[in-house]
Design a protein around this motif. Structure first.
Motif, PDB file in Angstrom:
ATOM      1  N   UNK A   3       0.836  -1.193   0.000  1.00 18.57           N
ATOM      2  CA  UNK A   3       0.000   0.000   0.000  1.00 18.57           C
ATOM      3  C   UNK A   3       0.875   1.249   0.000  1.00 18.57           C
ATOM      4  N   UNK A   4       0.340   2.318  -0.603  1.00 17.64           N
ATOM      5  CA  UNK A   4       1.076   3.573  -0.684  1.00 17.64           C
ATOM      6  C   UNK A   4       0.499   4.574   0.322  1.00 17.64           C
ATOM      7  N   UNK A   5       1.397   5.237   1.024  1.00 14.22           N
ATOM      8  CA  UNK A   5       1.019   6.309   1.934  1.00 14.22           C
ATOM      9  C   UNK A   5       1.440   7.637   1.309  1.00 14.22           C
ATOM     10  N   UNK A  27       5.355   9.896  -1.932  1.00 10.22           N
ATOM     11  CA  UNK A  27       4.765   8.582  -1.653  1.00 10.22           C
ATOM     12  C   UNK A  27       5.748   7.743  -0.866  1.00 10.22           C
ATOM     13  N   UNK A  28       5.244   7.049   0.148  1.00 11.05           N
ATOM     14  CA  UNK A  28       6.045   6.087   0.898  1.00 11.05           C
ATOM     15  C   UNK A  28       5.214   4.821   1.073  1.00 11.05           C
ATOM     16  N   UNK A  29       5.851   3.760   1.472  1.00  6.90           N
ATOM     17  CA  UNK A  29       5.127   2.509   1.697  1.00  6.90           C
ATOM     18  C   UNK A  29       4.426   2.548   3.054  1.00  6.90           C
ATOM     19  N   UNK A 104      -1.796  10.060   4.912  1.00  2.00           N
ATOM     20  CA  UNK A 104      -2.967   9.178   4.932  1.00  2.00           C
ATOM     21  C   UNK A 104      -2.885   8.113   6.014  1.00  2.00           C
ATOM     22  N   UNK A 105      -1.686   7.647   6.317  1.00  2.00           N
ATOM     23  CA  UNK A 105      -1.486   6.644   7.368  1.00  2.00           C
ATOM     24  C   UNK A 105      -0.468   7.166   8.373  1.00  2.00           C
TER      25      UNK A 105
END
Length: 342
Positions: A3-5, A27-29, A104-105
């Motif tokens: 998933x991308x954060x 973008x990070x994982x 987002x996360x």
């Protein structure tokens, strides 16, 4: 599939007015739920709060809080849902409020006290925990109750009255028997402040371009003078209020948005502080955590029973956050400014 954060970082410090080029979307994982360490909690943020204090944190100068570090996720309050947990205190599905930032996360060490709080959404919507039943609401409550401390029949004036903080202040003042007069920008906002929030009057500062004009409007709507003032703006508005202030009036200094981009904001008549024996007190609500339970109990009850009204401006998606934030600083929002992330 990983998933991308999506995250927004502070890419550079603004000189004067900030722009979208001060921010960077990356973008990070998303951390692997199976790889969480003991005590860690993974949260999917649903809403991000945008607040004026963030402008001050973008600077590198001395202030009440450390500057926002460059090339790190912008600071900000969030509400969301636990999607993975290795903490005994949080389970998947819990609704939580924290400082997840512009992303987002968030991965949280839930063993650190206070970094994440569970909230009940049975009677209070999740988003309200970033506004009326969150930091803005408590900010309004503290300035009104602990500094202004209005008595029944007194007059309280509130700048930025249609915003998340100002709107709460006026309604809390009315609940204590005081007269509430707002100052806001535009006929629509003033109408909302009076008709929906229940203020006694609201002055459109856009119709009063100098201190003399605004002071005359305040005299008309505050015939018995001003006993308490909740300050969000500074500049000309503070000057006009001080001309109408009564002896022993109290001013809660919450924000000075007129000077956030480095503009000088001198007082035109500081002698009135002495002449009127005024109490002027600045405060940072995070330094008064001991009153948060009392404040949140009153705010939560009022929201749940429909007695405290509020409005939200909602931008859609993390990428919209910078523009929404810049709009907030120019008063384009109507009520609490949020970013919907899910």
């Amino acid at each position: 599939m990983t998933q991308v954060n999506h995250q927004i970082l502070l890419a550079s410090r603004p000189t004067g007015e900030p722009g979208t080029d001060n921010f960077k979307l990356v973008e990070t994982a998303v951390p692997d739920a199976a790889a969480l360490a003991d005590g860690q909690v993974l949260v999917r943020n649903h809403y991000l709060s945008l607040d004026p204090y963030m402008r001050g944190r973008m600077n590198d100068g001395k202030s009440y809080a450390q500057p926002q570090p460059l090339n790190e996720v912008m600071i900000g309050g969030t509400v969301g849902e636990v999607v993975a947990s290795r903490s005994a205190n949080f389970k998947v599905g819990d609704k939580v409020v924290g400082m997840g930032g512009w992303q987002e996360f968030q991965l949280v060490d839930a063993s650190q006290r206070g970094v994440l709080q569970k909230v009940d959404t049975t009677h209070v919507p999740l988003s309200a925990y970033l506004g009326a039943v969150g930091m803005p609401g408590v900010t309004g409550w503290y300035g009104l109750v602990k500094i202004i401390d209005p008595k029944a029949g007194e007059t309280v004036v509130v700048s930025a009255a249609s915003g998340a903080v100002g709107g709460a202040v006026g309604q809390l003042a009315k609940a204590r028997g005081a007269r509430a007069v707002g100052i806001a920008g535009g006929a629509d906002k003033c109408r909302y402040v009076v008709e929906e929030l229940g203020f006694d009057a609201c002055i459109d500062y856009k119709q009063h371009r100098d201190v003399k004009s605004l002071s005359a409007a305040l005299k008309a709507d505050c015939p018995n003078g001003i006993d308490g003032y909740f300050e969000n703006v500074g500049g000309m508005i503070l000057d006009a209020v001080m001309l109408r202030a009564n002896a022993f009036s109290r001013v809660a200094m919450c924000g000075m948005i007129a000077g956030y981009n480095g503009e000088p904001i001198p007082l035109s008549a500081p002698q009135l502080i002495l002449v009127n024996r005024m109490k002027i007190e600045g405060f940072i609500v995070s330094e008064h955590m001991e009153v948060w339970p009392e404040a949140l109990k009153e705010l939560g009850t009022l929201v749940a029973t429909g007695k405290l009204k509020y409005r939200e401006s909602v931008a859609d998606g993390l990428a919209a956050a910078p523009e929404a934030f810049l709009g907030l600083l120019k008063g384009r929002n109507f009520g609490k400014q949020l970013v919907k992330l899910i």
